[in-house]
Design a protein around this motif. Structure first.
Motif, mmCIF file in Angstrom:
data_model
loop_
_atom_site.group_PDB
_atom_site.id
_atom_site.type_symbol
_atom_site.label_atom_id
_atom_site.label_comp_id
_atom_site.label_asym_id
_atom_site.label_seq_id
_atom_site.Cartn_x
_atom_site.Cartn_y
_atom_site.Cartn_z
ATOM 1 N N VAL A 33 -11.574 -2.833 -7.934
ATOM 2 C CA VAL A 33 -10.285 -2.363 -8.436
ATOM 3 C C VAL A 33 -9.684 -1.431 -7.391
ATOM 4 O O VAL A 33 -10.356 -0.511 -6.906
ATOM 5 C CB VAL A 33 -10.426 -1.604 -9.772
ATOM 6 N N GLY A 34 -8.422 -1.651 -7.035
ATOM 7 C CA GLY A 34 -7.769 -0.789 -6.058
ATOM 8 C C GLY A 34 -6.271 -0.904 -6.137
ATOM 9 O O GLY A 34 -5.716 -1.350 -7.149
ATOM 10 N N LYS A 35 -5.618 -0.510 -5.052
ATOM 11 C CA LYS A 35 -4.157 -0.522 -4.992
ATOM 12 C C LYS A 35 -3.704 -1.523 -3.941
ATOM 13 O O LYS A 35 -4.284 -1.623 -2.861
ATOM 14 C CB LYS A 35 -3.644 0.872 -4.619
ATOM 15 N N ALA A 36 -2.669 -2.279 -4.286
ATOM 16 C CA ALA A 36 -1.983 -3.175 -3.362
ATOM 17 C C ALA A 36 -2.841 -4.387 -2.988
ATOM 18 O O ALA A 36 -3.824 -4.696 -3.641
ATOM 19 C CB ALA A 36 -1.506 -2.414 -2.131
ATOM 20 N N GLU A 37 -2.424 -5.051 -1.892
ATOM 21 C CA GLU A 37 -2.992 -6.348 -1.548
ATOM 22 C C GLU A 37 -4.336 -6.226 -0.823
ATOM 23 O O GLU A 37 -4.740 -5.145 -0.416
ATOM 24 C CB GLU A 37 -2.002 -7.128 -0.672
ATOM 25 N N ARG A 38 -5.014 -7.368 -0.654
ATOM 26 C CA ARG A 38 -6.190 -7.465 0.210
ATOM 27 C C ARG A 38 -5.834 -8.322 1.413
ATOM 28 O O ARG A 38 -5.000 -9.229 1.340
ATOM 29 C CB ARG A 38 -7.381 -8.111 -0.521
ATOM 30 N N GLY A 39 -6.528 -8.060 2.527
ATOM 31 C CA GLY A 39 -6.308 -8.823 3.741
ATOM 32 C C GLY A 39 -7.121 -10.105 3.761
ATOM 33 O O GLY A 39 -7.964 -10.349 2.882
ATOM 34 N N PRO A 40 -6.896 -10.947 4.783
ATOM 35 C CA PRO A 40 -7.583 -12.248 4.870
ATOM 36 C C PRO A 40 -9.103 -12.146 4.837
ATOM 37 O O PRO A 40 -9.774 -12.972 4.217
ATOM 38 C CB PRO A 40 -7.090 -12.805 6.213
ATOM 39 N N MET A 41 -9.668 -11.142 5.501
ATOM 40 C CA MET A 41 -11.120 -10.985 5.526
ATOM 41 C C MET A 41 -11.685 -10.772 4.126
ATOM 42 O O MET A 41 -12.680 -11.393 3.728
ATOM 43 C CB MET A 41 -11.485 -9.778 6.420
ATOM 44 N N ALA A 42 -11.034 -9.898 3.355
ATOM 45 C CA ALA A 42 -11.508 -9.613 2.000
ATOM 46 C C ALA A 42 -11.300 -10.808 1.087
ATOM 47 O O ALA A 42 -12.169 -11.130 0.260
ATOM 48 C CB ALA A 42 -10.795 -8.386 1.442
ATOM 49 N N GLY B 125 -9.640 14.535 -13.363
ATOM 50 C CA GLY B 125 -8.231 14.749 -13.054
ATOM 51 C C GLY B 125 -7.541 13.428 -12.776
ATOM 52 O O GLY B 125 -8.150 12.354 -12.890
ATOM 53 N N PRO B 126 -6.254 13.456 -12.430
ATOM 54 C CA PRO B 126 -5.543 12.221 -12.103
ATOM 55 C C PRO B 126 -6.356 11.358 -11.146
ATOM 56 O O PRO B 126 -6.912 11.847 -10.158
ATOM 57 C CB PRO B 126 -4.252 12.739 -11.469
ATOM 58 N N ALA B 127 -6.436 10.068 -11.462
ATOM 59 C CA ALA B 127 -7.390 9.187 -10.770
ATOM 60 C C ALA B 127 -6.791 7.804 -10.543
ATOM 61 O O ALA B 127 -7.328 6.801 -11.008
ATOM 62 C CB ALA B 127 -8.684 9.091 -11.574
ATOM 63 N N GLY B 128 -5.672 7.760 -9.839
ATOM 64 C CA GLY B 128 -5.072 6.479 -9.504
ATOM 65 C C GLY B 128 -5.780 5.821 -8.332
ATOM 66 O O GLY B 128 -6.583 6.448 -7.633
ATOM 67 N N PRO B 129 -5.496 4.550 -8.087
ATOM 68 C CA PRO B 129 -6.203 3.783 -7.062
ATOM 69 C C PRO B 129 -5.776 4.150 -5.651
ATOM 70 O O PRO B 129 -4.647 4.586 -5.421
ATOM 71 C CB PRO B 129 -5.797 2.347 -7.381
ATOM 72 N N THR B 130 -6.683 3.959 -4.700
ATOM 73 C CA THR B 130 -6.337 4.110 -3.301
ATOM 74 C C THR B 130 -6.161 2.732 -2.675
ATOM 75 O O THR B 130 -6.541 1.715 -3.255
ATOM 76 C CB THR B 130 -7.401 4.931 -2.543
ATOM 77 N N THR B 131 -5.582 2.685 -1.477
ATOM 78 C CA THR B 131 -5.248 1.427 -0.821
ATOM 79 C C THR B 131 -6.509 0.618 -0.520
ATOM 80 O O THR B 131 -7.394 1.071 0.204
ATOM 81 C CB THR B 131 -4.476 1.691 0.477
ATOM 82 N N ALA B 132 -6.554 -0.599 -1.054
ATOM 83 C CA ALA B 132 -7.771 -1.404 -1.015
ATOM 84 C C ALA B 132 -8.079 -1.978 0.365
ATOM 85 O O ALA B 132 -9.247 -2.212 0.692
ATOM 86 C CB ALA B 132 -7.673 -2.531 -2.038
ATOM 87 N N THR B 133 -7.057 -2.205 1.185
ATOM 88 C CA THR B 133 -7.308 -2.860 2.471
ATOM 89 C C THR B 133 -8.231 -2.045 3.374
ATOM 90 O O THR B 133 -8.880 -2.612 4.252
ATOM 91 C CB THR B 133 -5.988 -3.134 3.219
ATOM 92 N N ARG B 134 -8.312 -0.739 3.146
ATOM 93 C CA ARG B 134 -9.210 0.073 3.968
ATOM 94 C C ARG B 134 -10.675 -0.285 3.710
ATOM 95 O O ARG B 134 -11.541 0.014 4.524
ATOM 96 C CB ARG B 134 -8.967 1.559 3.712
ATOM 97 N N MET B 135 -10.947 -0.919 2.586
ATOM 98 C CA MET B 135 -12.310 -1.339 2.276
ATOM 99 C C MET B 135 -12.573 -2.799 2.610
ATOM 100 O O MET B 135 -13.653 -3.331 2.339
ATOM 101 C CB MET B 135 -12.594 -1.087 0.790
ATOM 102 N N ASP B 136 -11.598 -3.476 3.228
ATOM 103 C CA ASP B 136 -11.749 -4.905 3.509
ATOM 104 C C ASP B 136 -12.990 -5.214 4.348
ATOM 105 O O ASP B 136 -13.705 -6.182 4.094
ATOM 106 C CB ASP B 136 -10.506 -5.445 4.219
ATOM 107 N N GLY C 241 0.796 -1.228 0.000
ATOM 108 C CA GLY C 241 0.000 0.000 0.000
ATOM 109 C C GLY C 241 0.823 1.270 0.000
ATOM 110 O O GLY C 241 0.289 2.347 -0.247
ATOM 111 N N TRP C 242 2.129 1.139 0.271
ATOM 112 C CA TRP C 242 2.990 2.333 0.235
ATOM 113 C C TRP C 242 3.595 2.542 -1.150
ATOM 114 O O TRP C 242 4.408 3.432 -1.359
ATOM 115 C CB TRP C 242 4.076 2.245 1.299
ATOM 116 N N CYS C 243 3.176 1.729 -2.123
ATOM 117 C CA CYS C 243 3.554 1.896 -3.527
ATOM 118 C C CYS C 243 5.056 1.810 -3.778
ATOM 119 O O CYS C 243 5.672 2.765 -4.266
ATOM 120 C CB CYS C 243 3.023 3.206 -4.101
ATOM 121 N N PRO C 244 5.664 0.669 -3.470
ATOM 122 C CA PRO C 244 7.065 0.504 -3.865
ATOM 123 C C PRO C 244 7.194 0.411 -5.382
ATOM 124 O O PRO C 244 6.204 0.063 -6.038
ATOM 125 C CB PRO C 244 7.442 -0.832 -3.191
ATOM 126 N N PRO C 245 8.385 0.732 -5.931
ATOM 127 C CA PRO C 245 9.626 1.014 -5.216
ATOM 128 C C PRO C 245 9.728 2.464 -4.756
ATOM 129 O O PRO C 245 9.428 3.390 -5.505
ATOM 130 C CB PRO C 245 10.696 0.695 -6.266
#
Length: 504
Positions: free
Chosen positions: A413-422, A387-398, A183-187
């Protein structure tokens, strides 16, 4: 005679720097990312880095934000003790006026993300103020400003531990990095503060991120101090985890590690770690009483010659015809180009949907057989659809995922991984989660051909929109079987790096 620092000069310089960093990456980051792109062997990670580099150049050309999350403003001030601020306002108020002007600039309006009353009503201040300021009084006749705009996705992954003096810092970092997910968008970079007190360590970690990327030069000449040795050790061992760009598995998870330290109590060893994301944004200027400071624009020729194009392996999906059967054919790691109409929604919208369902109220839009995109876009300017419309961190919606899938959603559709609940909810419903690249917000917005608000208009950027998209690039991150690319790919690359000694 004291140096007079005029109110107007501070305001103008802060405003200019914030506009500048909204669309120009620091060139040291671009050079380092370009080298990482050349070295990367993971196709998925290489594709993600190509999107970030292409997005960066597009933003530099178009003067539009690198990321839709245009950040919370942090300003570190080194105030020369021979300087006097000529203003009836406090320095906080003066800097905040610069922030206000930058974020409300009519030709490049930036997203206002700052909420007052954070524990309760969480009201948007509408102009991204107030900023967070740290001030040091130092000898001298000038004032140094380090200005950063820090995205919530990376800031939320900050870590702190009050260690015992005998605890090992490297072991703790290597324990924390996998827990941070993608969720911190590496690298990006890791900033580490060691010593002082709890708050001192956190400020040092943040300040260290303002430094230039110089890991390649450091490794070439060799470490001369214990801190430099620690930086190299952490850099090598973190990248050996195989997390890679956007958590898709690969060679480059971080581009540098910065460390600052300070004397501490004999019983203490406070250690803070803050990551900087792929939309790393910071600038530096000095005021000496002679007028405002303006940053020099980089040359477009300095960007690597990387032009992202959709993979020939990518499959076009038509959202208006999408059904359960097609979703179940997707496998984790598949690349997809989305076409048609999708809904949007993020934290505030999901919370309101839950409240309405709990009360038996009718929702403003139906989610059956639809796809939802977790996004809070920047307002459009000129002829832009959005305007610019990139994804936000998906785990907050888990915690809302099972509820939304019960409403008939086919995919998210979102950014980064999902947690076990999702993931469990996705598996139960036979749906899917698709990942878009964080740090490519302007590139993604070019795929959006239509946009209208269809619910919760009062929520501003957190309203529910309906986007019409054309060849929007995503990767199947969690398939209907519950298999997650973010869990599986780093394990593959960690083993590959170890066996083939890919990082030397």
């Amino acid at each position: 005679m004291p140096t007079i620092i005029k109110e107007a000069d501070v305001i103008e310089s802060v405003a200019d720097s914030l506009q500048f960093i909204s669309y120009y990456h620091p060139m040291d980051y671009i050079r380092a990312l370009g080298e990482a792109y050349k070295a990367e062997q993971s196709p998925a990670a290489k594709d993600a880095i190509a999107q970030i580099l292409t997005n960066s150049r597009m933003c530099a050309e178009g003067h539009r934000p690198i990321c839709q999350d245009t950040g919370i403003v942090t300003v570190i001030v080194k105030w020369g003790q021979d300087c006097v601020l000529e203003s009836d306002m406090s320095l906080q108020e003066v800097v905040d006026e610069g922030v206000r002007r930058a974020y409300l600039h009519p030709e490049n309006k930036l997203r206002a993300s700052i909420l007052a009353d954070p524990a309760f009503t969480r009201r948007n201040t509408k102009d991204n103020t107030p900023s967070v300021i740290h001030i040091d009084m130092v000898p001298g006749k000038s004032v140094r400003f380090d200005v950063a705009a820090k995205g919530g996705g990376s800031e939320n992954k900050s870590k702190f531990k009050m260690m015992n003096p005998s605890d090992n810092i490297v072991d703790w970092v290597l324990e924390m990095i996998p827990q941070m997910g993608a969720g911190w968008c590496p690298p990006g970079m890791l900033g580490i503060g060691i010593g002082g007190t709890a708050e001192k360590a956190m400020v040092m970690a943040k300040e260290s991120l303002m430094g230039s990327i110089d890991m390649a030069q450091l490794k070439q000449r060799g470490a001369k101090t214990d801190i430099e040795e620690l930086r190299i050790e952490l850099f090598d061992k973190v990248n050996a985890l195989g997390i890679g760009a956007q958590g898709l598995g690969g060679l480059s998870t971080i581009l540098d590690v910065k460390i600052m330290d300070y004397p501490t109590h004999a019983a203490s060893k406070p250690v803070a770690m803050i990551p900087n994301c792929a939309a790393t944004r910071h600038a530096h200027f000095d005021l000496d009483g002679s007028g405002p400071s303006y940053l020099e624009q980089p040359k477009l020729s300095e960007w690597p010659d990387v032009q992202w194009k959709p993979s020939s392996e990518a499959k076009r999906v038509y959202l208006d015809k999408l059904d359960d059967a097609e979703v179940k054919t997707w496998k984790h790691g598949d690349r997809i180009l989305l076409n048609g109409k999708m809904l949007t929604g993020r934290d505030a919208a999901h919370k309101r949907i839950k409240d309405m369902l709990d009360k038996g109220e009718e929702l403003p839009v139906q989610f059956k057989d639809r796809v939802i995109y977790y996004v809070g876009p920047v307002d459009p300017v000129g002829e832009e659809v959005v305007g610019p419309a990139g994804p936000t961190t998906a785990t907050r919606m888990d915690k809302f995922t099972d509820m939304m899938l019960d409403e008939g959603l086919l995919a998210m559709v979102g950014k980064a991984e999902r947690g076990p609940m999702a993931i469990e909810a996705i598996k139960k419903h036979g749906s899917a989660y698709l990942m878009a690249v964080g740090g490519s917000a302007y590139l993604v917005s070019r795929a959006i051909k239509g946009s209208k608000v269809v619910g919760f208009e009062d929520l501003g950027m957190e309203a529910i929109y309906e986007f019409e998209v054309e060849d929007m690039p995503v990767t199947v991150a969690v398939d209907s079987n519950g298999d997650s690319v973010h869990h599986l790919a780093p394990l593959v690359w960690q083993e590959k790096i170890k066996k083939e000694k890919l990082l030397g």
